[in-house]
Design an enzyme around this catalytic site. Structure first.
Site, short mmCIF file in Angstrom:
data_model
loop_
_atom_site.label_atom_id
_atom_site.label_comp_id
_atom_site.label_asym_id
_atom_site.label_seq_id
_atom_site.Cartn_x
_atom_site.Cartn_y
_atom_site.Cartn_z
N TYR A 66 -1.74 -0.42 11.09
CA TYR A 66 -1.91 -1.11 9.79
C TYR A 66 -0.72 -0.83 8.89
O TYR A 66 -0.08 -1.75 8.36
CB TYR A 66 -3.21 -0.65 9.11
CG TYR A 66 -3.27 -0.98 7.62
CD1 TYR A 66 -3.33 -2.30 7.18
CD2 TYR A 66 -3.22 0.05 6.67
CE1 TYR A 66 -3.35 -2.59 5.82
CE2 TYR A 66 -3.25 -0.25 5.31
CZ TYR A 66 -3.32 -1.57 4.89
OH TYR A 66 -3.33 -1.86 3.54
N THR A 105 0.82 -1.21 0.00
CA THR A 105 0.00 0.00 0.00
C THR A 105 0.86 1.26 0.00
O THR A 105 2.02 1.22 0.44
CB THR A 105 -0.90 0.00 1.26
OG1 THR A 105 -1.49 1.28 1.43
CG2 THR A 105 -0.11 -0.31 2.52
#
Ligand code: NAD
Ligand code: DAU
Length: 348
Positions: A156, A131
Site C-alpha cells: 500500500y 499518507t
C-alpha cells in the site's frame, strides 16, 4: 462556477471533503467520481445528494478512455484526488490491485489533466491526497517532516509513494501545478470497519474478540477526519503550488492503550460494567512488515496555513463511537455479504 473533480468522494475521508466543499462553496460545482468499491458507499452522502452544485459520477479512474472523455466534457479546473485502495492488510494479500488503482489510476488522471489544459495551467490545480506511511517507520523517537526520505514498507505505502513521485515528476517535467498532503491515521464517522477503530467498535458491540496484532506496542498518530477535511480545504485554497504539507494530530497512541481507552468509552456508552470490553482483547499474529511507529510534525501547515486539529482524542473518539451506535443500519449494511468473507480470510 468552478468545476472541481473529487475522486473517491464516496469513501471515508472523501465523503467528508465532498460535504464540506458542497456546503461551504455554492459557487463550486463538485463532481464526485467514485467506482464504488467495497469501501465506497452512496449512503455516506445521502444528506447532500440533491444539492444543485453536486454531481455523482460512477466510474473507474483506471479506465483511460472514460476518464479522458470525462475531462473533455467537464474541463475540470481543479482535481482533488483521494480515490485509492487504502487498507494495508488487503495490500499484503493483493498488491496488484493497489498498483492498478493507486499508481496507474493516478497516472491516467495526471495525463487527462495535463492534456486538457495543454500547458495552460493558469488557475489550475491538481491536489493529491497522500499518507504519512510513505516515510516508512520511525523508531521510538523523532517525527516525519516534509523532508523525511520516502521509505515505504508495505505494498500500500509503496503504491502511494509511487503515485506521489509521479505527481511531483509531472510538476517538474510538464509544469503541472500540484499540491500534495501526507496525513496520519484518520478516524471518525463513515470509516469502513476493516480499520482498527471501527472494526473494534463493531466487535465490541457484538462481543467478538478484539484482534490486536503482535504485542500491541505499535504507535500511530490519530486525527479526527473532519479536521483532515478542514486541512484539505485550507491547503487547497492557500497552499503553495509545488509544496507538500504534513497533516497530523499531535496525538500519538500505542495501539494497546488506544484499544483500552476505546473499551472504557464503549463500556460507558453501552452501559456495560467497567472492564467488560477489555476482556475481549486477544493478541493475534502480527501484520507482516508492520511499521513500528508513525508520528507527524505538522508545524509547516500550522505556521504557513494556520491549521490545527480542533478536537482532543477523547472527544473525537466519543463522537465516533456515538456515530456508530446511532448508525447501526449503516454498520449492518457494510458488514453483511462480502465483509464476512474478508473477515474470515484475515482473522481465521
Ligand atoms: P477509503 O478506502 O475509505 O475510500 C476510497 C474510495 O475510493 C472509495 O469510495 C472507493 O470506492 C474509491 N475508489 C477505489 N478505487 C477506485 C477506482 N479505481 N476508481 C474510482 N474510485 C475508486 O479510503 P480513505 O481512508 O477515505 O482514504 C482516502 C485517501 O486518503 C486515500 O488516497 C488514502 O491513501 C489517503 N489517506 C488515508 C488515511 C486514513 O487514515 N484513512 C490517512 C492518510 C491518507
Ligand atoms: O497512517 C495513515 C494510514 O493509516 C493510511 O494511509 C491508511 O489508509 C490507513 O489504513 C491507516 O493505516 P494503518 O495500517 O496504520 O491503519 P489500521 O487501522 O489498519 O491499523 C492501525 C494499527 O492497528 C496498526 O498498527 C495495525 C493495528 N491493527 C489493525 C487492525 C485492522 C491491529 O492490531 N488489529 C487489527 O485488526
Amino acid at each position: 462556477m468552478l468545476n472541481i473533480l473529487i475522486t473517491g468522494g464516496s469513501g471515508f475521508i472523501g465523503s467528508h471533503v465532498v460535504r464540506l466543499f458542497v456546503e461551504k462553496y455554492p459557487n463550486y460545482h463538485i463532481y464526485n467520481l467514485d467506482s464504488l468499491t467495497y469501501a465506497g458507499n452512496l449512503e455516506n452522502l445521502k444528506d447532500i445528494e440533491n444539492y444543485s452544485n453536486y454531481t455523482f459520477i460512477k466510474g473507474d479512474i483506471t479506465d483511460e478512455d472514460f476518464i479522458n472523455k470525462l475531462f473533455e466534457k467537464h474541463r475540470f479546473e481543479n482535481v482533488i484526488h483521494l480515490a485509492a485502495e487504502s487498507h494495508v492488510d488487503r495490500s499484503i494479500k493483493d498488491p496488484l490491485a493497489f498498483v492498478k488503482t493507486n499508481v496507474f489510476g493516478t497516472m491516467i488522471l495526471l495525463n487527462a489533466f495535463k492534456d486538457i489544459w495543454q500547458n495552460n495551467f493558469n488557475g489550475k490545480k491538481f491536489y493529491h491526497i497522500s499518507t504519512d506511511e510513505v516515510y516508512g517507520t520511525l523508531g521510538q523517537t523523532g517525527l516525519f517532516t516534509e523532508t523525511t526520505s520516502y521509505d515505504p514498507n508495505s505494498p500500500y505505502s509503496a503504491s502511494k509513494a509511487s503515485s506521489d513521485h509521479f505527481v511531483r515528476a509531472y510538476g517538474e517535467t510538464y509544469g503541472l501545478p500540484y499540491i500534495i498532503t501526507n496525513c496520519s491515521n484518520n478516524y471518525g464517522p463513515n470509516q469502513f470497519p476493516e480499520k482498527l477503530i471501527p472494526l473494534f467498535i463493531n466487535n465490541i458491540i457484538h462481543n467478538k474478540p478484539l484482534p490486536v496484532y503482535g504485542d500491541g506496542n505499535y504507535t500511530r498518530d490519530w486525527l479526527f477526519v473532519i479536521d483532515h477535511a478542514k486541512a484539505i480545504d485550507m491547503a487547497f485554497h492557500n497552499g503553495e503550488i509545488g509544496e507538500t504539507y504534513n497533516i497530523g494530530g499531535f496525538n500519538e497512541w500505542k495501539n494497546i492503550n488506544l484499544v483500552k481507552l476505546l473499551c472504557a468509552q464503549m463500556d460507558q456508552e453501552l452501559g456495560r460494567e467497567k472492564g467488560t470490553s477489555e476482556t475481549l482483547i486477544t493478541y493475534v499474529k502480527d501484520r507482516p512488515g508492520h511499521d513500528l511507529r508513525y508520528a507527524i510534525d505538522a508545524t509547516k501547515i500550522k505556521n504557513d496555513l494556520g491549521w490545527e486539529p480542533s478536537l482532543t482524542f477523547e472527544e473525537g473518539l466519543k463522537k465516533t463511537i456515538r456515530w456508530y451506535l446511532n448508525n447501526e443500519g449503516w454498520l449492518k449494511n457494510v458488514t453483511s455479504g462480502e465483509y464476512q468473507n474478508y473477515y474470515q480470510k484475515q482473522y481465521s
